[in-house]
Scaffold this motif. Sequence first.
Motif, PDB file in Angstrom:
ATOM      1  N   TYR B  41     -11.837   7.606  -4.227  1.00 45.37           N
ATOM      2  CA  TYR B  41     -10.675   7.751  -4.436  1.00 45.37           C
ATOM      3  C   TYR B  41     -11.213   8.269  -6.513  1.00 45.37           C
ATOM      4  O   TYR B  41     -10.908   9.182  -6.887  1.00 45.37           O
ATOM      5  N   GLN B  47      -7.549  11.596  -2.673  1.00 47.09           N
ATOM      6  CA  GLN B  47      -6.627  11.252  -2.767  1.00 47.09           C
ATOM      7  C   GLN B  47      -5.878  10.387  -2.221  1.00 47.09           C
ATOM      8  O   GLN B  47      -4.816   9.832  -1.954  1.00 47.09           O
ATOM      9  N   LYS B  50      -5.106   6.982  -2.592  1.00 48.83           N
ATOM     10  CA  LYS B  50      -4.974   6.459  -3.797  1.00 48.83           C
ATOM     11  C   LYS B  50      -4.220   5.264  -3.745  1.00 48.83           C
ATOM     12  O   LYS B  50      -4.154   4.269  -4.456  1.00 48.83           O
ATOM     13  N   ALA B  53      -6.571   2.253  -3.632  1.00 47.91           N
ATOM     14  CA  ALA B  53      -7.770   2.478  -4.982  1.00 47.91           C
ATOM     15  C   ALA B  53      -7.671   1.077  -5.679  1.00 47.91           C
ATOM     16  O   ALA B  53      -8.708   0.759  -6.290  1.00 47.91           O
TER      17      ALA B  53
END
Lengths: 154, 407
Positions: B41, B47, B50, B53
Motif C-alpha cells: 500500500y 489501494q 488500505k 496497511a
Amino acid sequence: MEHGKHVFRIVILVAVILAVVLLARGFLVPRTYGLYGRYRGANVAQQMDARPVLYAGAAACADCHSDEATKRAAGAHKNVNCEVCHAPLGAHILADGSVVKPPVDRSFTLCARCHRKVAARPAGFPQVDLEQHVNGPVEGKVCLECHDPHSPKP
Amino acid sequence: MPEITGFAFPNDIHVTWSLMIVMYPYITGFVAGSFIVTSLYHLFDRQEFKPVARLAMATSFAFLLVASLPLQLHLGQPQRGPFVIVTPNFTSAMAGFGILYSFYMLVLVLELWFVWRQEIIERARRSRGTKRAFYAALALGTYDTSPEAIEIDHKAIKILAGICLPAACMLHGYVGFIFGAIKANPWWSTPLMPVIFLLSAAVSGIALLILLYQVHAKLERRPVVASCVQALASWLWFFLILTITLEELELIVMAYEKSESWLIISELLTTRLSFSYVTMQMIVGGLIPLILLAVVVLMNRYLHEKVRNTLATVAAFLTLIQVFSMRWNIVIGGQLLSKSLRGLRSPYEPEIFGREGVLVAIALFVAPFVILWVFDRVLGIEEPEGGPAANPPAAPPGAAPAGSHVP
C-alpha cells in the motif's frame, strides 16, 4: 523549511540515539579487546598471574647443577628437559625460597614412554623390544640399574 | 534412553537448538511478511490493501519487539540481547542479526512515527495532564498538521518504506542465511535457504493479516472489505505456490542427484519427520490451503462473501501451521541428522514448563497480540473515519503552537 520542523527534530533524536549507542559501545568494549584476537587482551596477563610458575627450563637448573647440565648437554638426552624426570622446579625451590628435595621419577614406565618399541617410531630412534632385551623380558625392571639417564649409552 | 537409529557419533545424540530456535524464525517471519503487505500500500499504491496497511505495520512492529526474545530465552543470558547490537563480533554470523535488527527497528519506528504523527497530535490536543505530556513528548513537541507538513510526512513515509522493505527482506533472508551457511549440514546448506525463508515469511505475514483483519474488524464492528480479503488471498496463493514449489524443488534435486546425504535425508523425512513434514507441511498446511485459495481466487465471482471469508480464513490458519512446520522441520530436522550422515539422533520432544518449553513458546506467540492491543489503546490502529485530520476536536488553549493550523 517552515513546516519541516518535526523532521528536523526526529533527525536530531536519531542522531542522539546513535551517539548514545556509540558512547555505550565505548564503555562496554574493554580497552584491550582485539589486542591479540577476538578477546580481551589484558586477560592473558591476568590468567598468567593467577597461576604459579612451576616449570623453569633446563637453563634455570644449570645455575646450580652445572656438572649434570654439562653431562646432559653432551649426551643423547640433551633435548630431554631436567624437569621431565626431576619434577618441576617449583617442587624443588618453593615460593618462599626454601629448597626441598624434589621427587625423582626413576620408574620403568617413564623410560618406556619414549623407548618402548613401536612400529610408528623412526627406525634410528633407540627402541627396546620389551620381550627380548638382552636376557629376555624387561617389563617392570629398573632401566637405571644399567643406563645412566644423564648420558645414556645403548 | 537415547533412541538412535543407524550409526551416530558418541556424545552427539541430542538436539541442542530447542523450540525457541524454531520460534525465532517463525516470529521474525511475521515481521517481514506483515511489512511486505504494508509496503504494497505505502510503496506500490495498491489501494485494496488500505484497510490492513496500518494494522500490518503495527503487527510488524509488535512482532519485531518480541523477535529477539526466543534467542535470549535459549541463551539464558538476557544481557547478550543488547550486546549483540552494541558490540557485534564481526567474525560471527550473529553479528548480522544485531546490525539488521537494529537498523530495521530504527527505520520502522521512524516510519511508524510519520504514519501515526497526526493521530499522536490529535491525542495530545485532546488529553490533559500526564497523558498530554506523554503524547506531546511522542509528537516531539511540534503540532504542525498543515497540508505542507502532511505532504512532507507522505514523502518521508515513501522514502522510509523504500528503505524498510529491503531491510525487512534482509532481516528475514538473513535468518535463512544462518542455516543455509552451515555447510556441514546437508539439510541446511543450500543457497535456496534464504529465499525459501523469505517467501515463507511473506506467506506467514499475509496469512496472519487475513486472520487479524477478520478479528480486528469484528472487534471494531466494521465491515470486512471484500476486495481486501480477495487481494490478500490472491497474494497468499501466489507466495504459497512459490514457497511450496521451491521447497519441493530443493528435495527433488537432492533426490535426483542421489548424493550421499540423500540416503539419510530420505530416511529422516520418512521416519522422524513423516508427520511434521509430509502430513503437516506438505498436505495439511500446503496442499489443502493451495486448493482452498485456488477456489477463492479462481471462483471469486461465484462466491458469497461469507464463503470467501471462511475459505480465506481457514486457508490462512492452515498456512500458519505450514510455516511453523517448515521452521520446525528445518531447525529440529537438521539437528536429527548425526554428523556421521549414517544415523539419526534421538527424536526431540520439547519440555512443557521449562524456560524453552511449550508454554513459553505459546506466550511468545501471544505477546505480540498483547503489544498490538496496547498499541491500539495508546495510538489506535484504525484510521479514524475520514482520516485523523478531517474531524479535528477543539484544541485546548495553548495546545497548538502559533503558526500551525488544522486543515
